[in-house]
Design an enzyme around this catalytic site. Sequence first.
Site, PDB file in Angstrom:
ATOM      1  CB  ILE A 118     111.230  19.634  27.544  1.00 41.77           C
ATOM      2  CG1 ILE A 118     111.815  20.570  28.611  1.00 41.77           C
ATOM      3  CG2 ILE A 118     111.304  18.179  28.014  1.00 41.77           C
ATOM      4  CD1 ILE A 118     110.967  20.677  29.867  1.00 41.77           C
ATOM      5  N   GLY A 146     115.023  26.262  27.055  1.00 37.59           N
ATOM      6  CA  GLY A 146     114.996  25.499  25.820  1.00 37.59           C
ATOM      7  C   GLY A 146     113.689  24.756  25.666  1.00 37.59           C
ATOM      8  CB  SER A 154      95.700  19.989  34.212  1.00 40.76           C
ATOM      9  OG  SER A 154      97.059  19.632  34.486  1.00 40.76           O
ATOM     10  N   GLY A 176     100.165  22.054  26.942  1.00 41.29           N
ATOM     11  CA  GLY A 176      98.712  21.953  26.875  1.00 41.29           C
ATOM     12  C   GLY A 176      98.002  23.265  27.128  1.00 41.29           C
ATOM     13  CD  GLU A 182      89.691  15.483  31.567  1.00 45.13           C
ATOM     14  OE1 GLU A 182      88.688  14.931  31.102  1.00 45.13           O
ATOM     15  OE2 GLU A 182      89.640  16.511  32.268  1.00 45.13           O
ATOM     16  CB  SER A 234     102.676  17.682  42.680  1.00 46.70           C
ATOM     17  OG  SER A 234     102.336  16.696  43.640  1.00 46.70           O
ATOM     18  CE1 TYR A 257      94.882  23.547  43.427  1.00 47.84           C
ATOM     19  CE2 TYR A 257      95.864  21.561  44.358  1.00 47.84           C
ATOM     20  CZ  TYR A 257      95.649  22.402  43.282  1.00 47.84           C
ATOM     21  OH  TYR A 257      96.185  22.101  42.058  1.00 47.84           O
TER      22      TYR A 257
END
Length: 780
Positions: free
Chosen positions: A491, A489, A416, A347, A418, A431, A695
Amino acid sequence: RSAATSLGCKMWKPHCNVCRHGYCGHAGLPSDRNGQFYAMLHFGHIFAPLLRDTRPKWSNWLCPGQCAASTVDGPPAGDTKDVDAVLLSLIRIFDAADKAVSTVLDELAQHGYSSPSEQHALPYIKEHAEGMALPPPFLLLRAALSFKLGSSCRRESDLVSDVIDDQVQPIFSSRRNDMGLEPVSSDETESFGAWGYKDSGFVVEHRKDASKVVLMHGDRYNISGVTLPKLIPFLEKESQLRVNTRHTALPTFMGEPQVAETALGDEQLSKLRGIVANDQGRVSIQSIDRARHGTGHTQEDMFLIRSGSLESIRLPDAVIWVETEQEAEALISLAGEEGLCLIPFGGGTNVSHATRCPSTVQEPRPIISVDMRRMKKVLSVDEENGLAHVEAGITGSDLAREMMEHGYTIGHEPDSIEFSTLGGWIATKASGMKRNKYGNIEDIVQSVRVVGSKGIMSQHQGNSATAFGRVSTGIDLSSLVLGSEGNCGIITSAVIRIWPLPPCVEFDGIIFSSFEDGLGFARDVAKLSSFKPASVRLLDNEQFRLGQALKREARGLAFIKEHLYRTLSSLTGTFSPDAAVCATITYEGSAAEVQYQKKRIAAIAAEFGGFLAGASVGRAGYDLTFAIAYLRDFAMTYHFLAESFETFVPWSRVEDLIARTKDRIRREHRSRYLPGRPIVSCRITQLYDTGACVYFYFCMNYENVPNPSRVYGEIEAAAREEIMHCGGSLSHHHGIGKLRAGLMDEVNSVGFKRSLMDMKESIDPDNIFGVRNGAFAEYY
């Protein structure tokens, strides 16, 4: 009084009710130096002419425009002791103010600020003056600085204009779609150079009463369409700077970015198109596609895009969208034949430079970005065993929607969700906010399929839809792939756990009088094991006040309720706005399970003096998760850079680490003479038996700052250094990428590093996947 009288000033009549003397001290003269000088300025016109020759600027400041015409050439004949004493005192303090200003402006110039604004320089001047033996009053410091403006500094009035008739150009377009949970099938709905959807984002609107309110365009979020009158005042108060909403720092990105030419020849491009059945729309060398796939979502990425500086980094030479595992195999085969380097792309939400290209020195081969988002099918749903086999390119929002249609939840909900993909979650070892109930991605993923340079890697007899609750069959493929960050590689799919949709979902908010109380609450909740609510987040005071600034205007009963609550808190002294913190709770499960958890949480909260603030506060905290990324890019428009970074911290070190990291950021900010104050906050987002994920959020003003994105990166690196020195991890779930790869030697021993290199050479001998993330940044 004596000096003024001797200069011809007529004094007021005595007015003290105590002793009938007007200047005895009973009159309540100001006790602070600023107030005393304000009182003295009533007599400024008397003394101004006497300073005309020696201190002309100060003379004109005391009596603007009148000194030149004054007939007073000096003190009257006779005893001038009192007049001389006043003049000497004024000269000393005026000179001290001039010296403080000159000293600080010289220091600013040495740090690259040859033309600082008034609001940039003034706080440092005030700080310097406070260390002087006799600090000049603030109003004199400001006056002395005004003398230095003109060509060498910029006045704040030149920068700020609050009253304008038109609306400033938003950084997000106002195009609207009817979407709600619209699938993200391409980049058409996403912004470029900003987080999120094109039709959503914060903008400033100016009211007729000259006030400024912030509004979120679009209709995707609960906060959409809500006017936020407190947001800009919050930013101004925290940074101690005026926010000039008329003067934007970086323009909305429009058009095609300027990038270097592709290194691919026509024959290579033709072969790439052949892999995707010559579908012209699935191979691109357009600059916009290459730029989007060569960047992520760090503040540096956004700054490069919006400042038009993408030519300073290397971008992929082409982007290809694969739709099947067979196409991925064919692409890898072609890469081996043609000498190409492949970088898997999900993404593009990474904040670690994971999708950045290595330099041509490190990687001279052409680079292809492999966009996986067309591999987005749910291949099977095994309801009896609670499993789903899903292609790795599916976004979190699409996956959640499809599982919801079957009556299930995936349980994984990163901030994230979306835009990020299943493959990206696995590659970064992600996570989510509801890990208390559903676990992290390593708990959710049961098996994976990976296409590598030696073919398809899988387990369980090649039955891609099969997964076991636990096996003892040697080294597990999932363990190798989780956190691999594209080095091993592509996924292509995974079998994941799914759960029936919870029949009951509730929110709550709990306010504590201090961070210490909130932290004690979080520690005790962590001990509840499987009885913990799905999500528990603790916001520090700065984050809590930001949440309050994102509340809509209170009206009617809501206004009365808010006013009464604040009044009660003030009278009882229970909660101070400058100290209170908030825990936001999300409960999921059966009605009985949720009610039991709520009772346990209420009991623990009571032990730490917590106030149950209700579901609306909890829901607002949940919504803040999705708004905060939009806020970062909104702030960038008005000269503020912001970013978040996270860590895992043992419970025994949480408090010390938070305090020292915040202090380190402030010291680093101060040492660089940056404008205003840094905005530093934190929140605890995931709870474990042994510690928590913390955070940090850091925001700084960058107006007139040379190379601001680099400066921000230096401070963030210093904060990360402090975090690790205090016992925190390099990352909890953001991953390493290239941004933090330089610190991996502090994580892995030399022996383990060598073993990883040998493993990489065995799995990918031609280094087709030469993305060089994490431990493989220095792969030879």
